[in-house]
Design a protein around this motif. Structure first.
Motif, PDB file in Angstrom:
ATOM      1  N   TYR A 196       0.815  -1.220   0.000  1.00  8.52           N
ATOM      2  CA  TYR A 196       0.000   0.000   0.000  1.00  8.52           C
ATOM      3  C   TYR A 196       0.846   1.267   0.000  1.00  8.52           C
ATOM      4  CZ  TYR A 196      -3.719  -3.243   1.161  1.00  8.52           C
ATOM      5  OH  TYR A 196      -4.614  -4.284   1.128  1.00  8.52           O
ATOM      6  N   ARG A 234      -1.140  14.114  -2.250  1.00  9.41           N
ATOM      7  CA  ARG A 234      -2.280  14.909  -2.730  1.00  9.41           C
ATOM      8  C   ARG A 234      -2.871  15.728  -1.588  1.00  9.41           C
ATOM      9  NH1 ARG A 234      -7.977  13.141  -3.902  1.00  9.41           N
ATOM     10  NH2 ARG A 234      -8.811  14.800  -5.193  1.00  9.41           N
ATOM     11  N   LEU A 235      -3.015  15.057  -0.441  1.00  5.61           N
ATOM     12  CA  LEU A 235      -3.598  15.741   0.708  1.00  5.61           C
ATOM     13  C   LEU A 235      -2.682  16.861   1.192  1.00  5.61           C
ATOM     14  CD1 LEU A 235      -6.053  15.572   2.612  1.00  5.61           C
ATOM     15  CD2 LEU A 235      -4.659  14.196   4.132  1.00  5.61           C
ATOM     16  N   LEU A 273      -2.941  19.773  -1.089  1.00  9.37           N
ATOM     17  CA  LEU A 273      -4.193  20.530  -0.880  1.00  9.37           C
ATOM     18  C   LEU A 273      -4.135  21.306   0.431  1.00  9.37           C
ATOM     19  CD1 LEU A 273      -6.694  17.779  -2.064  1.00  9.37           C
ATOM     20  CD2 LEU A 273      -6.362  20.000  -3.149  1.00  9.37           C
ATOM     21  N   TYR A 322     -12.193  18.710   9.929  1.00 13.05           N
ATOM     22  CA  TYR A 322     -11.686  20.060   9.628  1.00 13.05           C
ATOM     23  C   TYR A 322     -12.278  21.052  10.617  1.00 13.05           C
ATOM     24  CZ  TYR A 322     -10.018  18.174   5.246  1.00 13.05           C
ATOM     25  OH  TYR A 322      -9.345  17.428   4.311  1.00 13.05           O
ATOM     26  N   GLY A 347      -7.518  16.295   8.070  1.00 12.20           N
ATOM     27  CA  GLY A 347      -8.096  15.545   6.973  1.00 12.20           C
ATOM     28  C   GLY A 347      -7.898  14.062   7.054  1.00 12.20           C
ATOM     29  N   GLY A 348      -6.738  13.659   6.750  1.00 13.86           N
ATOM     30  CA  GLY A 348      -6.511  12.234   6.639  1.00 13.86           C
ATOM     31  C   GLY A 348      -6.014  11.541   7.852  1.00 13.86           C
ATOM     32  N   VAL A 356       7.730   5.719   4.004  1.00 14.95           N
ATOM     33  CA  VAL A 356       6.508   5.711   4.826  1.00 14.95           C
ATOM     34  C   VAL A 356       6.788   5.069   6.189  1.00 14.95           C
ATOM     35  CG1 VAL A 356       4.769   5.841   3.028  1.00 14.95           C
ATOM     36  CG2 VAL A 356       5.814   3.653   3.518  1.00 14.95           C
ATOM     37  N   LEU A 388       4.022   4.001   8.685  1.00 14.27           N
ATOM     38  CA  LEU A 388       3.191   2.797   8.521  1.00 14.27           C
ATOM     39  C   LEU A 388       3.835   1.559   9.132  1.00 14.27           C
ATOM     40  CD1 LEU A 388       1.890   3.139   4.846  1.00 14.27           C
ATOM     41  CD2 LEU A 388       0.833   3.911   6.947  1.00 14.27           C
ATOM     42  N   PRO A 392      -2.505  -4.524   7.466  1.00 18.83           N
ATOM     43  CA  PRO A 392      -3.080  -4.060   6.208  1.00 18.83           C
ATOM     44  C   PRO A 392      -4.406  -3.319   6.374  1.00 18.83           C
ATOM     45  CG  PRO A 392      -2.286  -6.290   5.952  1.00 18.83           C
ATOM     46  CD  PRO A 392      -2.125  -5.939   7.394  1.00 18.83           C
ATOM     47  N   ILE A 402      -3.825   0.152   7.531  1.00 17.88           N
ATOM     48  CA  ILE A 402      -3.241   0.969   6.457  1.00 17.88           C
ATOM     49  C   ILE A 402      -4.324   1.347   5.449  1.00 17.88           C
ATOM     50  CG2 ILE A 402      -1.549   0.989   4.580  1.00 17.88           C
ATOM     51  CD1 ILE A 402       0.121  -0.989   6.245  1.00 17.88           C
ATOM     52  N   LYS A 403      -5.148   0.353   5.097  1.00 15.61           N
ATOM     53  CA  LYS A 403      -6.210   0.611   4.115  1.00 15.61           C
ATOM     54  C   LYS A 403      -7.153   1.687   4.632  1.00 15.61           C
ATOM     55  CE  LYS A 403      -7.131  -3.847   2.867  1.00 15.61           C
ATOM     56  NZ  LYS A 403      -7.983  -4.922   2.409  1.00 15.61           N
ATOM     57  N   LYS A 459      -6.493   3.954   6.779  1.00 19.95           N
ATOM     58  CA  LYS A 459      -5.763   5.228   6.785  1.00 19.95           C
ATOM     59  C   LYS A 459      -5.800   5.868   5.386  1.00 19.95           C
ATOM     60  CE  LYS A 459      -1.431   6.498   9.066  1.00 19.95           C
ATOM     61  NZ  LYS A 459      -1.851   7.176  10.249  1.00 19.95           N
ATOM     62  N   ILE A 460      -5.556   5.014   4.383  1.00 18.57           N
ATOM     63  CA  ILE A 460      -5.549   5.514   3.003  1.00 18.57           C
ATOM     64  C   ILE A 460      -6.941   6.028   2.622  1.00 18.57           C
ATOM     65  CG2 ILE A 460      -5.301   4.811   0.576  1.00 18.57           C
ATOM     66  CD1 ILE A 460      -3.090   2.887   1.529  1.00 18.57           C
ATOM     67  N   THR A 513      -9.279   7.127   4.563  1.00 17.46           N
ATOM     68  CA  THR A 513      -9.547   8.395   5.258  1.00 17.46           C
ATOM     69  C   THR A 513      -8.834   9.550   4.548  1.00 17.46           C
ATOM     70  OG1 THR A 513      -9.533   7.095   7.276  1.00 17.46           O
ATOM     71  CG2 THR A 513      -9.521   9.473   7.541  1.00 17.46           C
ATOM     72  N   MET A 514      -7.596   9.299   4.159  1.00 21.74           N
ATOM     73  CA  MET A 514      -6.831  10.362   3.483  1.00 21.74           C
ATOM     74  C   MET A 514      -7.448  10.696   2.138  1.00 21.74           C
ATOM     75  SD  MET A 514      -2.995   9.167   4.356  1.00 21.74           S
ATOM     76  CE  MET A 514      -2.119  10.443   3.521  1.00 21.74           C
ATOM     77  N   GLN A 515      -7.872   9.635   1.424  1.00 18.72           N
ATOM     78  CA  GLN A 515      -8.467   9.881   0.105  1.00 18.72           C
ATOM     79  C   GLN A 515      -9.775  10.650   0.235  1.00 18.72           C
ATOM     80  OE1 GLN A 515      -8.488   5.863  -1.310  1.00 18.72           O
ATOM     81  NE2 GLN A 515      -6.656   6.153  -2.577  1.00 18.72           N
ATOM     82  N   GLY A 530     -10.619  12.576   2.750  1.00 16.41           N
ATOM     83  CA  GLY A 530     -10.238  13.936   3.168  1.00 16.41           C
ATOM     84  C   GLY A 530      -9.746  14.748   1.987  1.00 16.41           C
ATOM     85  N   GLY A 531      -8.972  14.080   1.123  1.00 19.79           N
ATOM     86  CA  GLY A 531      -8.432  14.745  -0.063  1.00 19.79           C
ATOM     87  C   GLY A 531      -9.542  15.163  -1.004  1.00 19.79           C
ATOM     88  N   GLN A 532     -10.524  14.244  -1.179  1.00 15.80           N
ATOM     89  CA  GLN A 532     -11.644  14.563  -2.078  1.00 15.80           C
ATOM     90  C   GLN A 532     -12.442  15.751  -1.560  1.00 15.80           C
ATOM     91  OE1 GLN A 532     -13.751  10.895  -2.360  1.00 15.80           O
ATOM     92  NE2 GLN A 532     -12.321  10.034  -3.867  1.00 15.80           N
TER      93      GLN A 532
END
Lengths: 200, 519
Positions: free
Chosen positions: A77, A87-88, A91, A134, A198-199, B372, B375, B380, B383-384, B386-387, B389-391, B393-395
């Motif tokens: 991963y 990306r985060l 941003l 946030y 955020g993340g 990283v 991590l 797994p 980690i998934k 976490k990813i 949540t970040m994605q 948050g990013g969106q």
């Protein structure tokens, strides 16, 4: 039908069978005494071999294997995580720093109003709300100025490279003062939550 | 003649008449060489007639026995190459029997074999020492047992006597075992299907064996004045029948004669043994002896114990049995230890190899996860999550910061687009954040205004203004499908504080409303 055994297998089987029978007979007849001396040498030798050679290697191997499993999971991963993180982070660079949470909006309003030549009549206390990881921070200000100066001021605010938005605005013409408008508006921004935002 | 490695012993033959001590070397081509041989009479008064088994032991193995001094002198006289001695007792001092019994599990041999042997050995077992060897026979249904015994006190006396002479008792065996060892080693080819008779002076010694175990042993002494007809009575047929009764189906191919006058004996024995052929051989010469003396042969054969191949034979003293037992236990323990040690070492080597391979894998993986470190040690799922949540948050953040629709350009556009007959009285603008599903409020911009116009002309102008707003770049966000720009016009007049002023012209209002529903 049973599996056919080779003569060597038969020999080994018979050797161990005889050995077991002999040991049982000797033990039955003479007790533990005959085994005592050889066992006092053989036992510690085996223990030494186990403790000094076998055990350290196996525990090291187990540790390494656990580490491999963990690293494989992380490696699987890692790219996805790095790209999401990048990306985060990119941003989040457009958001004000959380350390400036108390002052940033106030500073922006003061600086831009001074530049635009607008005087602020009133400004509210900072309103903070946490939404989805946030921190949404808002301030309401009111002013009486010309339409053009109001537009300039708002343009200055909105041109900030750091993310800020006019989330609410009320403006009305001042009948008593021709050419003047009375406006009250709210500007808001978002801070990443403490610990990364955020993340995290 | 194969050679078996083993400790060198002196062989001591003891009979009521004589004692013989022999030292034998197994020379080149496994040929025995007698190095020292000492023989002396015991001067023990042997009673005439039939004697009960072991009845002489007490008297013979006694501190007052006349042979003790001679023995000590004989031991002293020669520089022996070994201090360990194997004693072979004549049939006067020991009993050896071969018998067959129903098969029993090996675990029960120690109890059932002595019990069974009492049927064949007519002495009290109270003060005896014994040993036995057993082999399954008749397809495992029976057990062939070779059982030997003597008086316990005799063995104890022998042990002490040898000790006082500077020797150590290694084993005590019965004479038939010595003769069987000698004949088996010196005539190994077809040995199991041969019977042996050795003549020494006026005695004959006959042994018929099976698988290395003497089944029948007979010592016959004829008077020196006896005739040939008396001598003929060796009873070979009876001996073969005896063996057959115990062993079953034993097919003897030859009877081997050796010793004094064996050529003379051959004819009569051949008639007696027919159809079994009778041959002669020189066991004494093969043993390295100068004459056919039986005592020397037995002593030399005893000296070869443990150094020539052959089955394990009973040691009445229990000394070699105990030593063998100890050796056996040691060998088992060491074998198991070596096996376990070998397995441990094998697994260690395998582990080390796997460790080596794993270490190189770790190095390559480490390069991949170098960036990283946060991590490290996470599973797994964590980690998934976490990813994800970040994605998410990013969106959310992407949606927020990319949704740029500044307000100031709209003010400028309105100022540019509004017709001279219309003027703006106020704005109401709302553009809240949409950070979650719950915050799905829509964006709305209401432009309120007034005009002196009425009717068609007002409507036309307001429509024209609305249309211009729609086309304006600043209002692009309010275009369909999610956005809409509409207008309303009212015919009624607007209340004005200047309504009563002379020259006041009444106005009417209009509104342009821009709406955008969130995606």
């Amino acid at each position: 039908m049973g599996e056919q055994k080779t003569p060597v297998q038969e020999k080994i089987k018979s050797y161990f069978k005889d050995m077991l029978a002999d040991i049982l007979i000797i033990y039955g007849e003479k007790g533990f005494a005959p085994f005592k001396r050889p066992l006092t040498i053989a036992g510690p030798s085996l223990l030494l071999l186990y403790a000094a050679v076998y055990s350290p290697i196996t525990s090291k191997l187990a540790k390494t294997q656990r580490s491999i499993i963990s690293m494989e999971a992380v490696a699987q991963y890692a790219d996805e995580y790095e790209s999401a993180k990048m990306r985060l982070t990119g941003l989040q660079r457009r958001l004000p720093r959380i350390a400036d949470k108390g002052e940033w909006l106030n500073y922006l309003l003061t600086e831009t109003s001074r530049n635009a030549g607008v005087s602020i009549e009133s400004r509210s206390a900072q309103n903070e709300t946490e939404v989805s990881g946030y921190l949404v921070v808002s301030r309401e200000v009111s002013t009486t100025t010309t339409y053009a100066l109001l537009g300039k001021w708002l343009a200055d605010i909105e041109n900030s490279p750091i993310f800020v938005r006019i989330t609410d605005l009320q403006m009305s013409r001042q009948d008593s003062s021709p050419g003047m408008v009375k406006a009250s508006f709210t500007i808001s921004t978002v801070f990443p939550r403490l610990g990364g935002g955020g993340g995290s | 003649m194969a050679k078996a490695a083993g400790q060198s012993h002196l062989g001591i033959y003891i009979s009521p008449k004589e004692i013989c001590i022999s030292q034998v070397k197994i020379g080149k081509a496994s040929k025995p060489e007698v190095e020292h041989l000492v023989k002396f009479p015991t001067n023990f008064p042997v009673k005439e007639g039939m004697l009960r088994p072991l009845s002489l032991n007490h008297e013979f193995f006694n501190e007052k026995a006349p042979w003790l001094d001679s023995f000590k002198q004989a031991v002293k006289r020669v520089s022996w190459g070994s201090s360990s001695a194997v004693v072979t007792l004549s049939q006067h001092f020991s009993i050896l029997r071969y018998f067959v019994m129903p098969a029993v599990d090996r675990r029960f041999w120690s109890k059932s074999i002595p019990l069974e042997s009492k049927k064949y050995i007519p002495v009290s077992f109270d003060e005896v020492v014994y040993d036995y060897c057993a082999v399954p026979s008749d397809g495992g249904k029976k057990l062939g047992v070779l059982f030997g015994l003597t008086q316990r006190k005799s063995v104890e006396f022998l042990t002490e006597t040898l000790k006082s002479a500077g020797l150590t008792l290694a084993a005590v065996e019965a004479t038939p075992l010595s003769l069987e060892r000698a004949s088996g080693f010196l005539d190994s080819e077809g040995h199991d299907s041969k019977g042996y008779v050795h003549f020494s002076e006026n005695s004959s010694y006959m042994v018929f064996s099976h698988s290395g175990y003497p089944v029948l042993y007979r010592e016959t002494e004829t008077d020196s004045g006896g005739t040939m007809s008396e001598r003929k009575r060796l009873d070979i047929k009876g001996a073969v029948q005896f063996v057959d009764r115990y062993v079953g189906g034993k097919d003897y191919k030859a009877v081997m004669l050796s010793g004094d006058g064996c050529d003379v004996w051959q004819g009569s024995v051949a008639k007696e043994a027919a159809p079994i052929p009778v041959e002669t051989w020189n066991i004494s010469a093969l043993m390295g002896l100068k004459d056919n003396d039986a005592a020397a042969l037995f002593a030399s054969a005893a000296a070869m114990k443990g150094r020539v191949p052959g089955p394990s034979l009973p040691d009445i003293s229990g000394v070699s049995t105990a030593a063998n037992l100890e050796k056996k236990v040691q060998s088992y323990v060491w074998n198991i230890t070596f096996l376990l040690g070998g397995i441990l070492l094998l697994f260690s080597i395998l582990g080390q190899t796997r460790l080596f391979m794993a270490s190189s894998k770790v190095s390559s993986l480490r390069n991949k996860v170098l960036n990283v470190p946060e991590l490290d040690g996470l599973d797994p799922d964590t980690i998934k999550s976490k990813i994800t949540t970040m994605q998410t948050g990013g969106q959310v953040l992407q949606g927020l910061v990319s949704d740029v629709d500044p307000f100031a350009p709209k003010m400028s556009a309105i100022a540019d687009l509004i017709p001279a007959e219309l003027w703006v009285t106020g704005f109401s603008y709302s553009n809240p954040f949409s950070l979650s599903e719950a915050q799905s409020a829509e964006r709305e911009f209401r432009i309120s205004g007034e005009t002196f116009l009425k009717g068609q002309s007002k409507s036309r102008l307001v429509d024209a203004f609305t249309s211009a707003v729609k086309k304006s770049e600043a209002f692009k966000a309010f275009t369909p499908p999610f956005g809409a720009v509409d207008s309303t016009t009212e015919e009624g007049g607007v209340d004005s504080p200047f309504a009563n002023d002379p020259g006041h012209r009444p106005t009417t209002s209009f509104a342009v409303v821009c709406r955008l529903k969130r995606k």
